[in-house]
Design an enzyme around this catalytic site. Structure first.
Site, PDB file in Angstrom:
ATOM      1  N   TRP A  22      24.511  18.664  36.644  1.00 51.18           N
ATOM      2  CA  TRP A  22      23.994  20.043  36.668  1.00 51.18           C
ATOM      3  C   TRP A  22      23.358  20.280  38.016  1.00 51.18           C
ATOM      4  CZ3 TRP A  22      24.982  24.122  33.915  1.00 51.18           C
ATOM      5  CH2 TRP A  22      24.231  25.272  34.138  1.00 51.18           C
ATOM      6  N   GLN A 197      15.957  27.514  41.939  1.00 50.92           N
ATOM      7  CA  GLN A 197      15.979  26.109  42.344  1.00 50.92           C
ATOM      8  C   GLN A 197      17.101  25.382  41.607  1.00 50.92           C
ATOM      9  OE1 GLN A 197      15.032  23.063  40.774  1.00 50.92           O
ATOM     10  NE2 GLN A 197      14.687  21.817  42.587  1.00 50.92           N
ATOM     11  N   THR A 199      17.742  23.054  39.716  1.00 46.57           N
ATOM     12  CA  THR A 199      17.715  22.610  38.322  1.00 46.57           C
ATOM     13  C   THR A 199      17.709  23.756  37.325  1.00 46.57           C
ATOM     14  OG1 THR A 199      15.293  22.563  38.203  1.00 46.57           O
ATOM     15  CG2 THR A 199      16.402  20.557  38.987  1.00 46.57           C
ATOM     16  N   LYS A 200      17.580  24.997  37.786  1.00 48.89           N
ATOM     17  CA  LYS A 200      17.378  26.116  36.870  1.00 48.89           C
ATOM     18  C   LYS A 200      18.661  26.513  36.142  1.00 48.89           C
ATOM     19  CE  LYS A 200      12.974  26.759  37.662  1.00 48.89           C
ATOM     20  NZ  LYS A 200      12.667  25.713  38.631  1.00 48.89           N
ATOM     21  N   ASN A 201      18.498  27.339  35.090  1.00 52.57           N
ATOM     22  CA  ASN A 201      19.640  27.775  34.286  1.00 52.57           C
ATOM     23  C   ASN A 201      20.673  28.530  35.126  1.00 52.57           C
ATOM     24  OD1 ASN A 201      17.629  26.985  32.446  1.00 52.57           O
ATOM     25  ND2 ASN A 201      18.428  28.341  30.858  1.00 52.57           N
TER      26      ASN A 201
END
Length: 430
Positions: A22, A197, A199-201
């Site tokens: 991801w 950022q 890591t965000k959805n």
């Protein structure tokens, strides 16, 4: 499968199935970046449409915001939002005691004092009753955080703000797509801030942020603020005049293009994520002593992070010492292949930057208000949540994570089937 992996049993999640990428980087993301590199509009202040302005338009249209301004980070979006509503030296801003550090730092960047309010034990968001208790004649704004993707109680928070004449800036960094009574979070208060950022959805290829609002004047203030206080208009030659205090908080075109490509797939990803997470939590909900994340009525949870609370009493343990159970479950679940983590180690008011009050030197901004140094501030719910919970991050964001989440559920059920061993290990760790 009944023997715990920590003691030599077969792990519920095979090692070759544990890796999950991801964000998902697809050909259209690569093409968007390469097309940008081959173009001439690599900065947000280039004349005419550019990848940054296109992302702003698409984000506002997809989620229903009047105005969107792309900036360098979600933290920058919060700081610029506070500046736009007039928060400044000596003001107080109420923020939750449980959040990422940026929520507390944003007021300090404006020489304002963060005032920490406790949180709800289920949503982990601001407790409106505690918010109201902490309002003083210096309070200028409230920053509700839609923590982990769960909408805060915006009806009560906006009512409190309206009665006291306070601005509401939503920290929606973890919550794109979340709704409260049918309205998108970020667009309920005066303004909202999102993070892109990695890591965000909805990520970018690094760092990025978005400011949203229904107020054209606030949007224009943030546009000036992100570029040195200058007025940048299409068809108007740049004059390099700063008309007010500004920063260099611009987003670059490559990051914007990457996010815009990701945004086109968001609905499909979100539909899959909602199904996968709902099935996963339904498996876990019956386990005794386990509180699973919950979407409250009339809300849509974005499920950015899944936080689980554990009840020592359900395992016959001392409720006053939840840390031993938490650490035991973390060890056992990780051995089974479930990457549980503690995430936050302390509530925000315990962070050294706020305890030591270094700020801008000589204790500023706290010395402007004469705010006494706290002596063990009372945020019992935030402290309890940190003490008795663990989180699951990133893996469940992948739209194809359904099979993996089923293995995670197998692991939870396996550990709970060995409840006597869990109790013995937790007692030994106490």
């Amino acid at each position: 499968m009944s023997k715990l992996a920590a003691f030599g049993g077969t792990a519920a999640v095979p090692k070759d199935q544990r890796r999950v990428d991801w964000p998902l980087v697809e050909d259209e993301d690569r093409k968007a970046v390469l097309d940008t590199l081959e173009g001439a509009r690599l900065v947000s202040n280039s004349d005419g449409a550019n990848p940054v302005s296109i992302l702003e338009e698409h984000w506002a249209r997809r989620f229903g915001f009047g105005h969107c301004v792309a900036v360098s980070t979600g933290t920058a979006a919060l700081s610029l939002a506070l500046a736009a509503v007039g928060v400044g030296p000596g003001d107080e801003v109420i923020v939750p005691a449980l959040s990422f550090i940026a929520t507390g730092l944003a007021p300090v960047h404006q020489m304002a004092v963060p005032v920490f309010a406790d949180v709800d034990p289920v949503t982990f968001n601001l407790d409106p009753d505690d918010v109201e208790r902490r309002i003083t004649d210096r309070t200028a704004a409230i920053i509700p955080v839609h923590l982990h993707g769960a909408p805060a109680d915006m009806d009560r928070i906006t009512d409190i703000a309206r009665r006291h004449g306070l601005a509401v800036i939503e920290d929606a960094a973890q919550a794109p797509g979340a709704t409260h009574r049918g309205r998108p979070v970020g667009g309920i208060g005066d303004a909202g801030a999102f993070s892109l950022q990695v890591t965000k959805n909805i990520p970018t290829c690094g760092e990025g942020g978005l400011f949203v609002t229904g107020n054209a004047e606030l949007a224009e203030s943030v546009r000036r603020g992100r570029q040195f206080g200058e007025v940048i208009e299409s068809g108007r030659e740049r004059d390099y005049v700063s008309y007010g205090l500004g920063w260099n908080h611009k987003m670059n075109a490559i990051q914007a293009a990457f996010t815009d490509a990701q945004l086109t797939r968001f609905d499909a990803y979100e539909d899959a994520r909602q199904r996968n997470v709902a099935d996963f939590l339904a498996r876990l909900a019956p386990l005794p002593g386990l509180q699973v994340p919950t979407a409250l009525p009339d809300t849509t949870h974005a499920w950015h992070i899944l936080r689980f609370r554990f009840s020592p009493a359900a395992f016959g343990l001392d409720p006053a010492r939840p840390e031993a159970l938490r650490s035991t479950l973390r060890r056992l679940l990780r051995a089974e292949g479930v990457p549980m983590s503690q995430y936050q180690l302390m509530p925000l008011p315990d962070q050294k930057v706020f305890v030591d009050r270094v700020g801008f030197g000589d204790g500023y901004p706290w010395s402007l208000t004469g705010t006494p140094r706290p002596a063990g501030e009372d945020h019992p719910v935030a402290r309890a949540v940190i003490a008795d919970s663990l989180t699951l991050q990133k893996r469940h964001l992948h739209p194809g994570s359904g099979d993996l989440l089923r293995l995670y559920a197998d692991a939870f059920e396996k550990v709970w089937a060995n409840a006597d061993m869990v109790t013995t290990l937790a007692e030994a760790a106490s």
